[in-house]
Write a protein that holds these residues in place. Structure first.
Motif, PDB file in Angstrom:
ATOM      1  N   GLY A   6       0.897  -1.040  -0.031  1.00 41.12           N
ATOM      2  CA  GLY A   6      -0.123  -0.098  -0.124  1.00 41.12           C
ATOM      3  C   GLY A   6       0.769   1.327  -0.012  1.00 41.12           C
ATOM      4  N   GLU A   7       1.875   1.064   0.732  1.00 35.94           N
ATOM      5  CA  GLU A   7       2.912   2.326   0.890  1.00 35.94           C
ATOM      6  C   GLU A   7       3.548   2.682  -0.312  1.00 35.94           C
ATOM      7  OE1 GLU A   7       6.779   3.359   3.556  1.00 35.94           O
ATOM      8  OE2 GLU A   7       5.108   2.504   4.426  1.00 35.94           O
ATOM      9  N   ILE A   8       3.957   1.433  -1.354  1.00 38.79           N
ATOM     10  CA  ILE A   8       4.552   1.640  -2.346  1.00 38.79           C
ATOM     11  C   ILE A   8       3.631   2.274  -3.475  1.00 38.79           C
ATOM     12  CG2 ILE A   8       5.595   0.200  -4.181  1.00 38.79           C
ATOM     13  CD1 ILE A   8       6.674  -1.730  -2.035  1.00 38.79           C
ATOM     14  N   LEU A   9       2.644   1.740  -3.565  1.00 39.10           N
ATOM     15  CA  LEU A   9       1.716   2.204  -4.497  1.00 39.10           C
ATOM     16  C   LEU A   9       1.358   3.656  -4.160  1.00 39.10           C
ATOM     17  CD1 LEU A   9      -0.704  -0.927  -5.052  1.00 39.10           C
ATOM     18  CD2 LEU A   9       1.037  -0.144  -6.525  1.00 39.10           C
ATOM     19  N   GLN A  10       1.179   4.155  -2.830  1.00 39.81           N
ATOM     20  CA  GLN A  10       0.736   5.491  -2.556  1.00 39.81           C
ATOM     21  C   GLN A  10       1.728   6.251  -2.922  1.00 39.81           C
ATOM     22  OE1 GLN A  10      -1.902   5.424   0.596  1.00 39.81           O
ATOM     23  NE2 GLN A  10      -1.048   7.328   1.359  1.00 39.81           N
ATOM     24  N   ASP A  11       2.995   5.823  -2.593  1.00 40.62           N
ATOM     25  CA  ASP A  11       4.253   6.988  -3.148  1.00 40.62           C
ATOM     26  C   ASP A  11       4.131   6.908  -4.653  1.00 40.62           C
ATOM     27  OD1 ASP A  11       5.087   7.085  -0.532  1.00 40.62           O
ATOM     28  OD2 ASP A  11       6.642   5.554  -0.648  1.00 40.62           O
ATOM     29  N   VAL A  12       3.929   5.916  -5.512  1.00 44.02           N
ATOM     30  CA  VAL A  12       4.041   5.844  -7.009  1.00 44.02           C
ATOM     31  C   VAL A  12       3.045   6.624  -7.603  1.00 44.02           C
ATOM     32  CG1 VAL A  12       4.202   4.526  -8.955  1.00 44.02           C
ATOM     33  CG2 VAL A  12       5.700   3.941  -6.868  1.00 44.02           C
ATOM     34  N   THR A  13       1.823   6.337  -7.153  1.00 43.60           N
ATOM     35  CA  THR A  13       0.502   7.058  -7.534  1.00 43.60           C
ATOM     36  C   THR A  13      -0.112   8.435  -7.160  1.00 43.60           C
ATOM     37  OG1 THR A  13      -1.220   5.700  -6.193  1.00 43.60           O
ATOM     38  CG2 THR A  13      -0.173   4.701  -8.288  1.00 43.60           C
TER      39      THR A  13
END
Length: 315
Positions: free
Chosen positions: A95-102
């Motif tokens: 979730g954190e990875i996707l939030q940072d990217v998107t």
């Protein structure tokens, strides 16, 4: 009232179902992305990011957030364990990875939990506050909703409904335990029992749940015996859930639940003789309504529930 939109991403072992959903549960855009060529964790994450960006481009209004359904144990947007059909994804803060990217709000949960939330929000259990959801297929998964919220136990590690014990020291289950409901009442168990009691039946792809249902409706002796045992064990497990949770509805999903009204009727008939009367007074056994859209809609419902102040279920 302003309209809100959410992106849902339902991650399976071989594909991603993704789409844009409004707060009434209407799917404005959806697509299926194959994972067959994605051999690494990084490749799958890249496809999820691409799916989010594609979905976002389909609506001109702002996106409230992205809901993701993922196999395994999910806690605080982190994959703890259990995504066994995908490469990697152990102890990963996806979730954190996707939030940072998107740059979108991300909310994750277990895929079976979100199928249940989809049915409660937009499907067979809409307007119910307390629901047990079971999906009966290769295995048995499920979800519990208490007071309009998904219940997952401490750190979201519970509600493994397919793994309550219905037979002490019984058949081995894929989870490593013995005597689980899944080992006795899944479609896999139904097929094994049918092939065991039916002399000379070939083990082919044609002999599946649908085949046994057809033979059962035609009155074939072996199919009737196999289905009776299936109903008995499934009702035994569901009775335990009723006695504990006293739900308004027990929603049964999975392809076999679409067999016809007789399927839920046979389970309900058994429950009435087994369950504590006061707990089962209002409990209705119903088939799921949303089919393979349940996960996607549940992902979106999770966004509306977590990131919106008003009660979207009443809009």
């Amino acid at each position: 009232m302003d309209q809100s939109y959410a992106i849902g991403i339902d991650v399976g072992g071989s594909s991603l179902k993704c789409g844009v959903v409004n707060q009434q549960g209407e799917i404005l855009y959806s697509t299926l992305i194959s994972l067959k060529k994605a051999k690494t964790q990084g490749a799958i994450i890249a496809l999820i990011v691409e799916a989010i960006q594609t979905c976002a481009s389909k609506v001109k209004q702002p996106i409230l957030g992205v809901g993701i359904g993922f196999p395994g144990t999910i806690y605080n947007n982190k994959i703890i364990a259990g995504a066994d059909n995908l490469p990697g994804f152990k102890q990963l803060a996806l979730g954190e990875i996707l939030q940072d990217v998107t740059r979108y709000n991300i909310i994750m949960d277990n895929d079976a939990n979100l199928m249940g939330l989809g049915e409660m929000s937009f499907g067979a259990a809409k307007d119910c506050s307390d629901v047990v959801f079971l999906t009966v297929g290769t295995g048995i998964g499920g979800a519990v909703m208490i007071d309009n919220k998904l219940y997952g136990g401490f750190r979201n590690r519970g509600t493994e409904l397919g793994h309550i014990i219905v037979q002490h020291n019984g058949l081995a289950c894929a989870c490593g335990a013995k005597g689980c409901l899944e080992a006795y009442a899944s479609v896999t168990a139904l097929l094994k029992h049918y092939q065991f009691i039916h002399p000379g039946i070939p083990e082919t792809d044609e002999v599946d749940g649908r085949y046994i249902i057809e033979k059962y409706l035609a009155g074939e002796e072996y199919a009737v015996k196999a289905m009776e045992l299936h109903f008995d064990y499934l009702a035994t497990g569901i009775t335990s859930f009723i006695n504990i949770f006293s739900p308004e509805k027990i929603v049964i999903g999975g392809g076999i639940s679409e067999a016809g009204a007789f399927y839920t009727r046979e389970i309900e008939r058994r429950i009435k003789t087994l369950a504590v009367p006061v707990a089962s007074l209002h409990a209705l056994v119903v088939p799921a309504k949303l089919g393979n859209k349940a996960g996607l809609l549940g992902c979106a419902a999770n966004v509306f529930q977590k990131f919106k102040a008003f009660d979207y279920l009443t809009t």
